[in-house]
Write a protein that holds these residues in place. Structure first.
Motif, PDB file in Angstrom:
ATOM      1  N   ALA A  21      22.842  36.439  47.166  1.00 61.60           N
ATOM      2  CA  ALA A  21      22.104  37.566  47.758  1.00 61.60           C
ATOM      3  C   ALA A  21      21.004  37.067  48.696  1.00 61.60           C
ATOM      4  N   GLN A  22      20.367  35.950  48.325  1.00 62.45           N
ATOM      5  CA  GLN A  22      19.328  35.392  49.183  1.00 62.45           C
ATOM      6  C   GLN A  22      19.910  34.926  50.515  1.00 62.45           C
ATOM      7  N   GLU A  23      21.083  34.289  50.461  1.00 64.11           N
ATOM      8  CA  GLU A  23      21.739  33.853  51.700  1.00 64.11           C
ATOM      9  C   GLU A  23      22.144  35.056  52.547  1.00 64.11           C
ATOM     10  N   TYR A  24      22.577  36.117  51.903  1.00 64.76           N
ATOM     11  CA  TYR A  24      22.953  37.333  52.633  1.00 64.76           C
ATOM     12  C   TYR A  24      21.722  37.923  53.340  1.00 64.76           C
ATOM     13  N   ILE A  25      20.592  37.903  52.659  1.00 67.37           N
ATOM     14  CA  ILE A  25      19.348  38.411  53.264  1.00 67.37           C
ATOM     15  C   ILE A  25      18.953  37.572  54.471  1.00 67.37           C
ATOM     16  N   GLU A  26      19.085  36.268  54.361  1.00 67.20           N
ATOM     17  CA  GLU A  26      18.746  35.399  55.490  1.00 67.20           C
ATOM     18  C   GLU A  26      19.646  35.697  56.684  1.00 67.20           C
ATOM     19  N   ALA A  27      20.935  35.979  56.414  1.00 68.42           N
ATOM     20  CA  ALA A  27      21.848  36.324  57.512  1.00 68.42           C
ATOM     21  C   ALA A  27      21.435  37.646  58.164  1.00 68.42           C
ATOM     22  N   LEU A  28      21.008  38.602  57.343  1.00 69.38           N
ATOM     23  CA  LEU A  28      20.539  39.874  57.894  1.00 69.38           C
ATOM     24  C   LEU A  28      19.293  39.690  58.742  1.00 69.38           C
ATOM     25  N   ARG A  29      18.398  38.825  58.311  1.00 67.76           N
ATOM     26  CA  ARG A  29      17.174  38.574  59.088  1.00 67.76           C
ATOM     27  C   ARG A  29      17.504  37.963  60.448  1.00 67.76           C
ATOM     28  N   LYS A  30      18.483  37.075  60.472  1.00 67.39           N
ATOM     29  CA  LYS A  30      18.890  36.482  61.750  1.00 67.39           C
ATOM     30  C   LYS A  30      19.498  37.535  62.669  1.00 67.39           C
ATOM     31  N   GLU A  31      20.301  38.426  62.081  1.00 71.92           N
ATOM     32  CA  GLU A  31      20.880  39.508  62.874  1.00 71.92           C
ATOM     33  C   GLU A  31      19.791  40.404  63.451  1.00 71.92           C
ATOM     34  N   GLU A  32      18.803  40.707  62.639  1.00 68.45           N
ATOM     35  CA  GLU A  32      17.703  41.558  63.112  1.00 68.45           C
ATOM     36  C   GLU A  32      16.926  40.882  64.233  1.00 68.45           C
ATOM     37  N   ALA A  33      16.726  39.567  64.116  1.00 61.20           N
ATOM     38  CA  ALA A  33      15.988  38.837  65.144  1.00 61.20           C
ATOM     39  C   ALA A  33      16.742  38.818  66.474  1.00 61.20           C
ATOM     40  N   ARG A  34      18.078  38.837  66.426  1.00 60.71           N
ATOM     41  CA  ARG A  34      18.869  38.814  67.658  1.00 60.71           C
ATOM     42  C   ARG A  34      19.011  40.191  68.289  1.00 60.71           C
ATOM     43  N   LEU A  35      18.672  41.239  67.561  1.00 62.69           N
ATOM     44  CA  LEU A  35      18.838  42.594  68.101  1.00 62.69           C
ATOM     45  C   LEU A  35      17.833  42.877  69.219  1.00 62.69           C
ATOM     46  N   PRO A  36      18.292  43.420  70.347  1.00 60.24           N
ATOM     47  CA  PRO A  36      17.338  43.860  71.374  1.00 60.24           C
ATOM     48  C   PRO A  36      16.493  45.034  70.857  1.00 60.24           C
ATOM     49  N   LYS A  37      15.356  45.241  71.458  1.00 64.62           N
ATOM     50  CA  LYS A  37      14.464  46.322  71.046  1.00 64.62           C
ATOM     51  C   LYS A  37      15.064  47.700  71.327  1.00 64.62           C
ATOM     52  N   GLU A  38      16.124  47.730  72.123  1.00 64.72           N
ATOM     53  CA  GLU A  38      16.759  49.001  72.454  1.00 64.72           C
ATOM     54  C   GLU A  38      17.601  49.545  71.296  1.00 64.72           C
ATOM     55  N   PHE A  39      17.664  48.814  70.190  1.00 65.91           N
ATOM     56  CA  PHE A  39      18.472  49.248  69.047  1.00 65.91           C
ATOM     57  C   PHE A  39      17.610  49.368  67.787  1.00 65.91           C
ATOM     58  N   PRO A  40      16.626  50.266  67.801  1.00 64.73           N
ATOM     59  CA  PRO A  40      15.734  50.389  66.632  1.00 64.73           C
ATOM     60  C   PRO A  40      16.449  50.911  65.392  1.00 64.73           C
ATOM     61  N   LEU A  41      17.470  51.762  65.586  1.00 66.36           N
ATOM     62  CA  LEU A  41      18.186  52.300  64.428  1.00 66.36           C
ATOM     63  C   LEU A  41      18.971  51.206  63.706  1.00 66.36           C
ATOM     64  N   CYS A  42      19.541  50.282  64.455  1.00 64.28           N
ATOM     65  CA  CYS A  42      20.267  49.165  63.840  1.00 64.28           C
ATOM     66  C   CYS A  42      19.304  48.301  63.025  1.00 64.28           C
ATOM     67  N   ALA A  43      18.118  48.080  63.566  1.00 65.87           N
ATOM     68  CA  ALA A  43      17.129  47.294  62.832  1.00 65.87           C
ATOM     69  C   ALA A  43      16.711  47.995  61.550  1.00 65.87           C
ATOM     70  N   GLU A  44      16.601  49.324  61.617  1.00 66.53           N
ATOM     71  CA  GLU A  44      16.230  50.086  60.424  1.00 66.53           C
ATOM     72  C   GLU A  44      17.321  50.003  59.357  1.00 66.53           C
ATOM     73  N   LEU A  45      18.586  50.035  59.792  1.00 65.90           N
ATOM     74  CA  LEU A  45      19.694  49.906  58.840  1.00 65.90           C
ATOM     75  C   LEU A  45      19.694  48.537  58.165  1.00 65.90           C
ATOM     76  N   ILE A  46      19.368  47.516  58.923  1.00 64.24           N
ATOM     77  CA  ILE A  46      19.299  46.174  58.353  1.00 64.24           C
ATOM     78  C   ILE A  46      18.187  46.081  57.322  1.00 64.24           C
ATOM     79  N   ARG A  47      17.029  46.658  57.637  1.00 62.63           N
ATOM     80  CA  ARG A  47      15.910  46.627  56.686  1.00 62.63           C
ATOM     81  C   ARG A  47      16.235  47.425  55.426  1.00 62.63           C
ATOM     82  N   ASP A  48      16.924  48.547  55.591  1.00 60.96           N
ATOM     83  CA  ASP A  48      17.330  49.327  54.414  1.00 60.96           C
ATOM     84  C   ASP A  48      18.305  48.538  53.544  1.00 60.96           C
ATOM     85  N   ALA A  49      19.209  47.797  54.185  1.00 60.28           N
ATOM     86  CA  ALA A  49      20.159  46.979  53.429  1.00 60.28           C
ATOM     87  C   ALA A  49      19.427  45.910  52.626  1.00 60.28           C
ATOM     88  N   MET A  50      18.421  45.298  53.236  1.00 61.85           N
ATOM     89  CA  MET A  50      17.646  44.282  52.518  1.00 61.85           C
ATOM     90  C   MET A  50      16.878  44.901  51.355  1.00 61.85           C
TER      91      MET A  50
END
Length: 254
Positions: A21-50
């Motif tokens: 689960a910790q490795e999965y969270i780290e992968a989600l954090r990397k995905e969030e860091a690569r997201l452009p600011k134009e996708f705030p909803l995607c970032a919110e979904l990632i944070r909810d998943a974490m």
């Protein structure tokens, strides 16, 4: 099951999760860091998943199946809404914690559930809370949300659901915004026994014993005697009011 609210209030609440689960969270954090600011909803979904991983210990996509045959324990987690917007001046956290945290400890022991207060203003050290909020650590994403209560338990399926149902029923009594209900009065009496000086300094309440009815009658009689003596020059008769003959009894003055 450990009681972790004191740890949560002082050092921040960090639930235990496994390595996968910790490795999965780290992968989600990397995905969030690569997201452009134009996708705030995607970032919110990632944070909810974490947040769900930290709450349940399970990664998304894994359906929870209850093994009632072997009675394999499961973990249930439920967030409880607090009406902080409707009642911004009410101290929900204080009522749930109780004097010296005793109320929350009793709830934990009675319900067999882990109960933690999370969200904004849930930590005693506000400076540390702000530092953790700004750290970007997904374990503290809850500090950006309104105050809420997280209830969780680990037990065989039927027992886990029974515990959760009981905990949800009991916690409701402590989130009713009433400062004078039975629970608040009991907490006040408990605090008086633990630290009466704190009650005096906090509430400005004098703890002098109340006078009995007989003491009040004696005080009124003595007051009337002095009032009659002072008014003798004005030709007021003892026991009269404003010089009139309509007598006023002691019971009318109580």
């Amino acid at each position: 099951m450990s009681y972790d609210n004191e740890k949560h209030n002082s050092d921040g609440y960090v639930p235990k999760i496994n390595q996968y689960a910790q490795e999965y969270i780290e992968a989600l954090r990397k995905e969030e860091a690569r997201l452009p600011k134009e996708f705030p909803l995607c970032a919110e979904l990632i944070r909810d998943a974490m947040d769900r991983i930290y709450a349940t210990g399970r990664t998304p996509g894994k359906e929870l199946k209850a093994d009632v045959f072997q009675q394999k324990p499961i973990k249930l987690t439920q967030n409880v809404y607090l009406p902080v917007k409707q009642y911004p001046k009410f101290n929900f956290q204080g009522k749930i914690l109780g004097p010296k945290g005793n109320t929350l400890k009793r709830l934990h022991q009675e319900t067999l559930c882990s109960i933690a207060i999370k969200g904004r203003n849930s930590m005693r050290d506000q400076e540390r809370e702000e530092m953790l909020r700004q750290s970007g650590d997904p374990a503290y994403n809850h500090l950006n949300k309104n105050l809420f209560v997280e209830i969780s338990t680990v037990a065989p399926p039927a027992e886990a659901h029974a515990r959760m149902a009981y905990a949800l029923t009991e916690i409701r009594k402590y989130i009713i915004p009433d400062k004078n209900d039975e629970i608040s009065q009991e907490q006040y009496r408990e605090l008086m026994e633990i630290d009466p000086k704190l009650v005096k300094s906090t509430f400005g309440i004098k703890t002098a014993p109340q006078k009995s009815v007989f003491q009040k009658l004696a005080a009124l009689s003595q007051k009337e005697y002095h009032d009659d003596a002072d008014q003798s020059n004005g030709h007021n008769f003892p026991g009269t009011k404003d010089g009139h003959n309509g007598q006023e009894s002691l019971s009318e003055r109580l």
